[in-house]
Scaffold this active site. Structure first.
Site, PDB file in Angstrom:
ATOM      1  N   GLY A  17     -59.222  38.988 -15.853  1.00  0.00           N
ATOM      2  CA  GLY A  17     -59.320  40.341 -15.322  1.00  0.00           C
ATOM      3  C   GLY A  17     -58.013  40.815 -14.719  1.00  0.00           C
ATOM      4  CG  ASP A  18     -57.624  41.929 -11.478  1.00  0.00           C
ATOM      5  OD1 ASP A  18     -58.302  42.950 -11.295  1.00  0.00           O
ATOM      6  OD2 ASP A  18     -57.885  40.835 -10.963  1.00  0.00           O
ATOM      7  N   GLY A  20     -54.508  44.939 -16.601  1.00  0.00           N
ATOM      8  CA  GLY A  20     -53.882  46.246 -16.831  1.00  0.00           C
ATOM      9  C   GLY A  20     -54.631  47.020 -17.913  1.00  0.00           C
ATOM     10  CE  LYS A  21     -60.228  44.935 -17.814  1.00  0.00           C
ATOM     11  NZ  LYS A  21     -59.502  43.986 -16.951  1.00  0.00           N
ATOM     12  CB  ALA A  44     -64.384  46.783 -12.530  1.00  0.00           C
ATOM     13  N   GLY A  45     -61.894  47.487 -10.707  1.00  0.00           N
ATOM     14  CA  GLY A  45     -61.005  48.568 -10.274  1.00  0.00           C
ATOM     15  C   GLY A  45     -59.877  48.713 -11.262  1.00  0.00           C
ATOM     16  CG  HIS A  46     -60.169  49.848 -14.875  1.00  0.00           C
ATOM     17  ND1 HIS A  46     -59.846  48.582 -15.281  1.00  0.00           N
ATOM     18  CD2 HIS A  46     -61.425  50.059 -15.282  1.00  0.00           C
ATOM     19  CE1 HIS A  46     -60.879  48.061 -15.905  1.00  0.00           C
ATOM     20  NE2 HIS A  46     -61.848  48.925 -15.901  1.00  0.00           N
ATOM     21  CD  GLN A 226     -65.898  42.641 -13.845  1.00  0.00           C
ATOM     22  OE1 GLN A 226     -66.610  42.826 -14.790  1.00  0.00           O
ATOM     23  NE2 GLN A 226     -66.064  43.294 -12.719  1.00  0.00           N
ATOM     24  CB  THR A 241     -68.362  38.931 -13.620  1.00  0.00           C
ATOM     25  OG1 THR A 241     -68.900  40.023 -12.902  1.00  0.00           O
ATOM     26  CG2 THR A 241     -68.303  39.240 -15.106  1.00  0.00           C
ATOM     27  NE  ARG A 307     -55.563  41.509  -8.897  1.00  0.00           N
ATOM     28  CZ  ARG A 307     -55.097  42.692  -9.279  1.00  0.00           C
ATOM     29  NH1 ARG A 307     -53.873  42.795  -9.771  1.00  0.00           N
ATOM     30  NH2 ARG A 307     -55.832  43.764  -9.179  1.00  0.00           N
ATOM     31  CG  LEU A 334     -41.752  41.481 -20.642  1.00  0.00           C
ATOM     32  CD1 LEU A 334     -42.306  40.115 -21.062  1.00  0.00           C
ATOM     33  CD2 LEU A 334     -41.079  42.156 -21.834  1.00  0.00           C
ATOM     34  CB  SER A 415     -47.436  47.400 -20.455  1.00  0.00           C
ATOM     35  OG  SER A 415     -47.340  48.147 -19.276  1.00  0.00           O
TER      36      SER A 415
END
Ligand code: GDP
Length: 426
Positions: A17-18, A20-21, A44-46, A226, A241, A307, A334, A415
């Site tokens: 998860g996390d 960068g979706k 979730a948090g985008h 996630q 989850t 994290r 990157l 990205s």
């Protein structure tokens, strides 16, 4: 990702998860007609950074930031109506037009105040490091066939009966936990009644709407929350989850045929992170972990939790490639590695005297493995301005090429910063 033949595309996290979706969905949504969330909840948090303004979305698909894109919350999501409206109000206050283009599946289950109480008071939830948003208990009710769905709000008598029965049950559980906190059925019934005035106008048969859109040739983006290693079946169980985060969950979580999915984009960081407890084979020792955490701003979008950071794990991503059927990969962040003089990539796990390249199902085995690393040269130059592969320093390009070789899947995007424009489409 969208072509004449690729009309339905899933975006999944291919680590913990996390990844960068949110950013990738935002970029792809420019060409989409529909963006649909298929699982998870307000845990979730985008984060989407538009340059002048940054948005954190919890339940609403990131596609909402593009005018003209229709967004939906699928039946696989457990919906917290209170936070949904806070999110809608914040978007509207920021000038985003939500009216008439956000739909909620009437089959989606609701997260209620007693789910949050149970999550917050349960020592089991605490040991798993959940976000305490009631997601696990709401999925428990769903699977136990006692959950409350959005469509139940249409029938006040049925709603009252469900709330009364479930609150009683929750209170018995709370008593067993040894806490004095209790759910108030009347209060919850009134709250849901009030929220239903705003929720029911958004409620529809989302599966049918998306199916019809597909038949008409629409570009449909299915957005997961996630990551694959948190999938209830394929993740590091029990540190997972409660939903199916992988691409199979996209079909059931929206209500469309699995055969209608044309492509699956896996999003991976150029390194690895994980929030909460559970195995993370490539976890970095301090002070390296701390350094990457600071460089990558690795703190949860929902909870602010730091994290855990680790090197890129090709065993994990190859596994995610298989269980999701990834057709493409996006490597994010990157730029976070720009100042490291050498970078470790895990190519296999050593245990029981052998080298393994498949991810084990048993976490006690995962805990025992020693990652085998390959060291790659750092590039020690900023990459945030790169817009084509040729713009990358040669060592950065070699790093991306090596990842592609190890994961045996085409890398379609790289990205190099938080902003929308900081991306290389290959
Ligand atoms: P998601 O849940 O997968 O969407 O991921 P999050 O939003 O929790 O975390 C991704 C974070 O990384 C967000 O703060 C993004 O703005 C940021 N991000 C995404 N892509 C990049 C990138 O290429 N470089 C950097 N530095 N940050 C990125």
């Amino acid at each position: 990702m969208f072509t004449q033949s690729n009309r339905t595309v899933v975006v999944v996290g291919a680590q913990w998860g996390d990844e960068g979706k949110g950013k990738l969905v935002d970029v792809l949504a420019e060409r989409a007609d529909w963006v649909v969330r298929y699982q998870g909840g307000a845990n979730a948090g985008h984060t989407v950074d538009l340059g002048e303004h940054s948005f954190v979305l919890h339940q609403i698909p990131s596609g909402i930031l593009h005018q003209g894109v229709r967004c939906a919350i699928g039946n696989g999501v457990v919906l917290d109506p209170e936070t949904l409206f806070t999110e809608i109000d914040e978007l509207v206050a920021d000038g985003i037009d939500v009216e008439g283009r956000l739909y909620v599946s009437d089959r989606a289950h609701l997260v209620t105040p007693y789910h949050k109480l149970l999550d917050a008071e349960s020592s089991h939830s605490q040991s798993l490091g959940t976000t305490g948003r009631g997601i696990g208990p709401a999925y428990e009710d769903k699977i136990a066939r006692r959950g409350i769905r959005v469509l139940d709000l249409r029938d006040p008598a049925r709603l009252r009966e469900l709330v009364t029965r479930n609150a009683e049950r929750a209170n018995a559980q709370l008593a067993a936990f040894g806490t004095t906190k209790r759910a108030d059925a009347d209060h919850i019934y009134e709250l849901l009644g009030r929220l239903s005035d705003r929720l029911l106008p958004l409620a529809d048969d989302v599966g049918l709407m998306v199916y019809r859109a597909q038949k008409n040739g629409a570009a449909v983006l299915l957005e997961g929350a996630q990551g694959s290693l948190l999938d209830v079946d394929h993740g590091t169980y029990p540190f997972v989850t409660s939903s199916s985060t992988t691409s199979g969950g996209a079909a059931t979580g929206v209500g469309i045929p699995p055969t209608s999915i044309d492509a699956v984009l896996g999003v991976v960081k150029a390194y690895t992170t994980r929030v909460g407890t559970g195995p993370l084979p490539t976890e970095m020792d301090e002070p390296m972990g701390e350094r990457v955490r600071a460089l990558g701003n690795e703190f949860g979008a929902t909870t602010g939790r730091p994290r855990r950071c680790g090197g890129f794990d090709a065993v994990v991503v190859r596994y995610a490639t298989r269980v999701n059927g990834l057709t493409d990969v996006a490597v994010t962040k990157l730029d976070v590695l720009d100042t490291l003089d050498r970078i470790a990539v895990c190519t296999g796990y050593e245990y029981d005297g052998d080298l393994h390249t498949e991810f084990p199902g048993d976490i006690t085995t995962v805990d025992k493995v020693t990652p085998r690393y390959e060291w790659l040269e750092g590039w020690l130059k900023p990459t945030g301005g790169a817009r084509r592969l040729e713009d990358l320093p040669s060592a950065a390009r070699a790093y991306v090429d090596r990842l592609q070789e190890l994961i045996e899947t085409r890398i379609t995007y790289v990205s190099v910063g938080t902003r929308r424009d900081q991306i290389i489409g290959l």
